[in-house]
Design a protein around this motif. Structure first.
Motif, PDB file in Angstrom:
ATOM      1  N   GLU B  62      12.454 -45.219 -28.064  1.00 27.46           N
ATOM      2  CA  GLU B  62      13.684 -45.889 -27.608  1.00 27.46           C
ATOM      3  C   GLU B  62      14.179 -46.852 -28.681  1.00 27.46           C
ATOM      4  O   GLU B  62      13.385 -47.342 -29.494  1.00 27.46           O
ATOM      5  CB  GLU B  62      13.424 -46.645 -26.295  1.00 27.46           C
ATOM      6  CG  GLU B  62      12.417 -47.775 -26.433  1.00 27.46           C
ATOM      7  CD  GLU B  62      12.027 -48.443 -25.108  1.00 27.46           C
ATOM      8  OE1 GLU B  62      12.502 -48.014 -24.044  1.00 27.46           O
ATOM      9  OE2 GLU B  62      11.241 -49.401 -25.167  1.00 27.46           O
ATOM     10  N   ASP B  63      15.502 -47.138 -28.644  1.00 28.61           N
ATOM     11  CA  ASP B  63      16.008 -48.192 -29.525  1.00 28.61           C
ATOM     12  C   ASP B  63      15.992 -49.522 -28.753  1.00 28.61           C
ATOM     13  O   ASP B  63      15.634 -49.563 -27.569  1.00 28.61           O
ATOM     14  CB  ASP B  63      17.390 -47.844 -30.084  1.00 28.61           C
ATOM     15  CG  ASP B  63      18.454 -47.765 -29.010  1.00 28.61           C
ATOM     16  OD1 ASP B  63      18.241 -48.273 -27.893  1.00 28.61           O
ATOM     17  OD2 ASP B  63      19.518 -47.180 -29.294  1.00 28.61           O
ATOM     18  N   LEU B  64      16.377 -50.611 -29.425  1.00 26.54           N
ATOM     19  CA  LEU B  64      16.209 -51.933 -28.817  1.00 26.54           C
ATOM     20  C   LEU B  64      17.093 -52.160 -27.601  1.00 26.54           C
ATOM     21  O   LEU B  64      16.653 -52.773 -26.626  1.00 26.54           O
ATOM     22  CB  LEU B  64      16.462 -53.021 -29.865  1.00 26.54           C
ATOM     23  CG  LEU B  64      15.246 -53.320 -30.736  1.00 26.54           C
ATOM     24  CD1 LEU B  64      15.664 -54.003 -32.020  1.00 26.54           C
ATOM     25  CD2 LEU B  64      14.261 -54.205 -29.958  1.00 26.54           C
ATOM     26  N   ASP B  65      18.353 -51.685 -27.635  1.00 23.58           N
ATOM     27  CA  ASP B  65      19.235 -51.873 -26.484  1.00 23.58           C
ATOM     28  C   ASP B  65      18.653 -51.177 -25.250  1.00 23.58           C
ATOM     29  O   ASP B  65      18.637 -51.747 -24.145  1.00 23.58           O
ATOM     30  CB  ASP B  65      20.639 -51.327 -26.763  1.00 23.58           C
ATOM     31  CG  ASP B  65      21.413 -52.189 -27.764  1.00 23.58           C
ATOM     32  OD1 ASP B  65      20.810 -53.095 -28.370  1.00 23.58           O
ATOM     33  OD2 ASP B  65      22.612 -51.947 -27.935  1.00 23.58           O
TER      34      ASP B  65
END
Lengths: 238, 238
Positions: B62-65
């Motif tokens: 996953e990315d941070l957002d």
């Protein structure tokens, strides 16, 4: 979900308004002012021959701001950097080949009149004509440019792109180059003066080619970033 | 300098304007509206008993957002979150005991009238009276609050703190609570109307305790963030 080793890096889009090419219809020196970004060419794979933003791996003993300044110092004298701010973090899992790298992106600004010495692999590129860029670095440049344009509209951030003193004609060139479209000198002067963003120095510039009245010299009132266009009804009580 | 294993996490300061305590001089329900932040109490060491912002470790996929929203969903229904934006990265090497954790901080906003169901360890705290907080989480709250106050002055960000429709009296309460000082209802209405930030709905609210003229209801013109106070002379050509 396992957690594998992840590297953290900084990446900085360093912008300067510079005069490129030769254009008889353009301004001083017959050269056209444009927003430029500092890039270095990768001599090794991955993506050998593409162009990258300066940056690199965060060390155990430093925070990200310190790391960004240290990495930049290898490309450009940091004393020439008039402004540095964090943009967002680029964290897509596949943004670079494994191992994963999470990039904290920065916007850096260098004033018009400085001419930093650069290493052999590094050069300025007009943002209107970027070369083949590495990984997601072009997205970082786009993001930095959007942030700069937004901040030109509600802060005094242009102080970091301008020389210490300047004529309105030079300041208009800086705004046009940074925004990518034309702005009117008279409007610019009126709005920036009313908001006390710029202050007349009382001095004038040497007469231009056309002779005529010498142009007034201005300076930015503040040398740090501030919101100039805040909502007066919401100002804190003084 | 060796590079040891580093964890990346998100941390979100979720704000809502809420009515706390009981104060006969205060507004509706005899309660005083204040800016509140969502915190959970640590049941285990390190720093057992201190209060933390919701957040947690970034996963490989996953990315941070995405990670920030996932972590928040464990504390508060994300459909109730009207705005989420990245603040800066907290990366001091000693911000938590080893192993090193780099925190991407976020600002989240929940509208006045929603009442999210919360887990037993989680509660709203007025930012004017914070409990003993974990690690550097109080600094993250201060940073989020400063960002919110700044954005109230040049964007329409209050849309994410307000109900769908509201009287000017309620909107003033929201601004006062979020800014931490008093603002004038008449000024607020004039400036927000001139900038087309708010629009009258044509409807009125039921009469208040004091009877008198029913108050006009307004809504925010846009439900996404925009800079409302941009420098007209710098707008792009249309």
């Amino acid at each position: 979900m396992p957690h594998s080793n992840t590297i953290h890096e900084s990446l900085t889009a360093v912008f300067q308004v510079r005069r490129f090419g030769s254009d008889v219809s353009a301004g001083r020196n017959g050269k056209h002012p444009e927003l430029a970004v500092l890039l270095w060419e990768r001599a090794l794979d991955p993506q050998k021959g593409t162009w990258s933003l300066p940056g690199g791996r965060l060390r155990d003993d430093e925070d990200l701001d310190t790391s960004a300044r240290r990495q930049l110092a290898e490309k450009v004298d940091v004393r020439e950097l008039a402004h540095l701010e964090q943009l967002s973090v680029f964290s897509a899992p596949d943004r670079v080949p494994a191992p994963r790298r999470i990039a904290s992106a920065y916007l850096g600004l260098v004033p018009l009149t400085t001419e930093p010495e650069l290493p052999a692999d590094t050069t300025w590129h007009p943002v209107s004509n970027l070369p083949d860029m590495s990984f997601d670095h072009r997205t970082v440049v786009d993001h930095a440019r959007t942030r700069l344009a937004a901040k030109l509209s509600y802060t005094n951030i242009a102080f970091a792109l301008a020389p210490d003193t300047f004529t309105m004609s030079t300041l208009r060139e800086i705004y046009c180059a940074a925004l990518g479209y034309d702005v009117d000198t008279t409007n610019l002067q009126r709005v920036l003066s009313r908001r006390k963003v710029i202050t007349p120095t009382g001095a004038t510039a040497p007469s231009g080619r056309a002779g005529g009245r010498p142009a007034a010299l201005y300076r930015f009132t503040d040398s740090g970033l501030r919101v100039t266009d805040e909502f007066a009804a919401l100002r804190p009580p003084t």
